[in-house]
Design an enzyme around this catalytic site. Structure first.
Site, PDB file in Angstrom:
ATOM      1  N   GLU A 229      75.724  89.709   8.227  1.00 42.14           N
ATOM      2  CA  GLU A 229      74.315  90.096   8.315  1.00 42.14           C
ATOM      3  C   GLU A 229      73.399  88.877   8.245  1.00 42.14           C
ATOM      4  OE1 GLU A 229      71.033  92.806   5.843  1.00 42.14           O
ATOM      5  OE2 GLU A 229      72.874  92.101   4.861  1.00 42.14           O
TER       6      GLU A 229
ATOM      7  N   GLU B 284      67.518 100.535   2.684  1.00 38.97           N
ATOM      8  CA  GLU B 284      67.682  99.464   1.691  1.00 38.97           C
ATOM      9  C   GLU B 284      66.283  98.914   1.423  1.00 38.97           C
ATOM     10  OE1 GLU B 284      70.801  95.869   1.159  1.00 38.97           O
ATOM     11  OE2 GLU B 284      69.257  95.512   2.677  1.00 38.97           O
TER      12      GLU B 284
END
Length: 250
Positions: A137, A234
């Site tokens: 990521e 998130e």
């Protein structure tokens, strides 16, 4: 609408950890992810998942070092042996929980040597766990100063160079906005190698509703393109988590 997932490291933090699973289900989520659950007995989490019919989508790897060391170090030269040892530990934990994805963190590093180390570790991990989906990521440097994988073009280059069928990109729209300023364009360039999506609003990383990123349009595009992965919230709730989950129903 896409399939939505609750990140229990960020959401429902007003509750003890093991109570967050029930709260997520009651709020309308069918899946969860947890960044670093390694200090919790895995069987306790398995029980909560089964009790509330929840799927575990993602964990971070490697487990954190609570003595002050780096939380991720897959790109740090000299720590290859430690990465492999801790990867195996994280993999066993992920397999016990049935986690779909295991996110491998590069850690703080820079330069060509770090890139080589990162790719070597990813190749090893992909071969070590061929049946486990692995992700990397890009994370912006405001959130994690010095993080090696801080650019989406670099992430794409690495995924393609490693060329492992079980390694793909983790696309966080908040980080895309911070890194490129163009969530839509970045998604268009990365969607073919993306396995997992995370969302939060700009600029305060709150609920993915009103704000700079047009999430209703983004979710509609994911549907239209046939994206079948999970979309994880998130973010930092503005108030009680349950008060701000309307975005999964709009």
């Amino acid at each position: 609408m896409p399939k939505f997932c609750a990140n229990l490291t960020w959401l429902f933090t007003e509750l003890p950890f093991l109570e967050r699973f029930e709260a997520a289900k009651e709020a309308g989520f069918d899946a969860v992810e947890v960044l670093f659950p390694y200090d919790v007995n895995a069987q306790d989490i398995v029980s909560e998942l089964a009790k509330h019919d929840l799927h575990m989508v993602l964990l971070n790897c490697p487990p954190p070092n609570y003595t002050g060391g780096p939380q991720g170090f897959a790109a740090i030269a000299g720590l290859q042996d430690r990465f492999r040892k801790d990867f195996k530990r994280a993999l066993r934990y992920a397999q016990t929980l049935g986690a779909q994805h295991l996110h491998i963190m590069s850690g703080v590093a820079e330069g060509d040597e770090a890139k080589t180390v990162f790719m070597d570790n990813l190749r090893w991990a992909a071969a070590e766990a061929p049946d486990q989906s692995l992700t990397i990521e890009p994370i912006n440097n405001d959130t994690m100063p010095g993080y090696f994988l801080n650019d989406f073009k670099l992430g794409r280059e690495i995924v393609i160079a490693v060329d492992a069928p079980n390694l793909r990109l983790q696309f966080d729209a908040f980080h895309a906005a911070k890194i490129t300023g163009d969530v839509q364009g970045t998604w268009d360039a990365m969607r073919d190698i993306t396995a997992h999506v995370q969302v939060a609003q700009m600029p305060d990383r709150s609920e993915p509703d009103q704000g700079e990123i047009d999430y209703p349009a983004f979710f509609a595009q994911l549907d239209g393109e046939g994206y079948d992965g999970w979309v994880a919230g998130e973010y930092k709730p503005r108030a009680e988590t349950a008060d701000g989950v309307g975005w999964i129903k709009t």
